[in-house]
Design an enzyme around this catalytic site. Sequence first.
Site, PDB file in Angstrom:
ATOM      1  N   LEU A   1      89.986  32.651  16.003  1.00 46.31           N
ATOM      2  CA  LEU A   1      90.713  33.551  16.904  1.00 46.31           C
ATOM      3  C   LEU A   1      91.217  34.788  16.186  1.00 46.31           C
ATOM      4  CD1 LEU A   1      92.776  30.902  18.928  1.00 46.31           C
ATOM      5  CD2 LEU A   1      90.628  32.014  19.588  1.00 46.31           C
TER       6      LEU A   1
ATOM      7  N   GLN B   1      98.436  32.146  12.195  1.00 44.34           N
ATOM      8  CA  GLN B   1      97.709  32.927  13.201  1.00 44.34           C
ATOM      9  C   GLN B   1      98.627  33.517  14.265  1.00 44.34           C
ATOM     10  OE1 GLN B   1      94.584  29.678  13.750  1.00 44.34           O
ATOM     11  NE2 GLN B   1      93.442  31.570  14.114  1.00 44.34           N
TER      12      GLN B   1
ATOM     13  N   GLY C   1      91.903  25.045  18.084  1.00 42.26           N
ATOM     14  CA  GLY C   1      92.861  24.842  17.006  1.00 42.26           C
ATOM     15  C   GLY C   1      93.623  26.134  16.780  1.00 42.26           C
TER      16      GLY C   1
ATOM     17  N   HIS D   1      89.282  23.527   9.037  1.00 37.57           N
ATOM     18  CA  HIS D   1      89.402  24.951   9.360  1.00 37.57           C
ATOM     19  C   HIS D   1      90.876  25.347   9.484  1.00 37.57           C
ATOM     20  CE1 HIS D   1      88.027  28.731  11.452  1.00 37.57           C
ATOM     21  NE2 HIS D   1      89.278  28.670  11.865  1.00 37.57           N
ATOM     22  N   GLU D   2      91.643  24.571  10.247  1.00 41.16           N
ATOM     23  CA  GLU D   2      93.053  24.908  10.462  1.00 41.16           C
ATOM     24  C   GLU D   2      93.872  24.706   9.187  1.00 41.16           C
ATOM     25  OE1 GLU D   2      93.748  26.611  13.018  1.00 41.16           O
ATOM     26  OE2 GLU D   2      91.873  26.154  14.043  1.00 41.16           O
TER      27      GLU D   2
ATOM     28  N   HIS E   1      93.787  27.621   6.948  1.00 38.70           N
ATOM     29  CA  HIS E   1      94.738  28.685   7.314  1.00 38.70           C
ATOM     30  C   HIS E   1      96.071  28.502   6.600  1.00 38.70           C
ATOM     31  CE1 HIS E   1      92.787  31.202  10.284  1.00 38.70           C
ATOM     32  NE2 HIS E   1      92.365  30.142  10.954  1.00 38.70           N
TER      33      HIS E   1
END
Length: 183
Positions: free
Chosen positions: A98, A49, A44, A139-140, A143
């Site tokens: 990441l 990011q 993802g 999770h994404e 962000h």
Amino acid sequence: MIYPITAYGDPVLKKVAQPIEKGTDIKKLVDDMYETMYNASGVGLAAPQIGMSVRIFVTDGSPMDEEDEVLQKFKKVFVNPTILEETGDEWAFEEGCLSIPGIRADVNRPPKVKIHYFDENWNEYTEEYEGIPARIIQHEYDHLQGVLFVDKVSAMKKRLIQSKLADISKGKARADYRLRFAK
């Protein structure tokens, strides 16, 4: 184009991302995000990011389990998503990011999620996911809300990783992909 991954400590990771104007051509951005994610061996990737504070993330769960048909088909683009509900008893699963290389920790999340979003062609969806796909989405999505998985770990775990996080924010981190550190 492969973007460098924005590392922990950069303010863009803590900002709430802005919506993308409906109808905007985002196909090149989507292609670049997938190329960047695959280059970093991720499942993802959210726009913050790569240093862009806009509401889009891409997923591909296939690297997690080659036998799991659900994960094999979980390659999606989420534009301007809104999580409508999260349900079920929270369960722990070890997550990494990441943007935070070398750190992994258990995070508790509900097993089911209902999400409204657009794809890269501005088709509109409201769908439900569970298990690992739901976790990747959560999770994404975090962000896009300026939340990192380390914000959700126990206080004890946070104390244990604090010096590693400080090192990353000072540019002292290594990964198999390019990192971009805060200036």
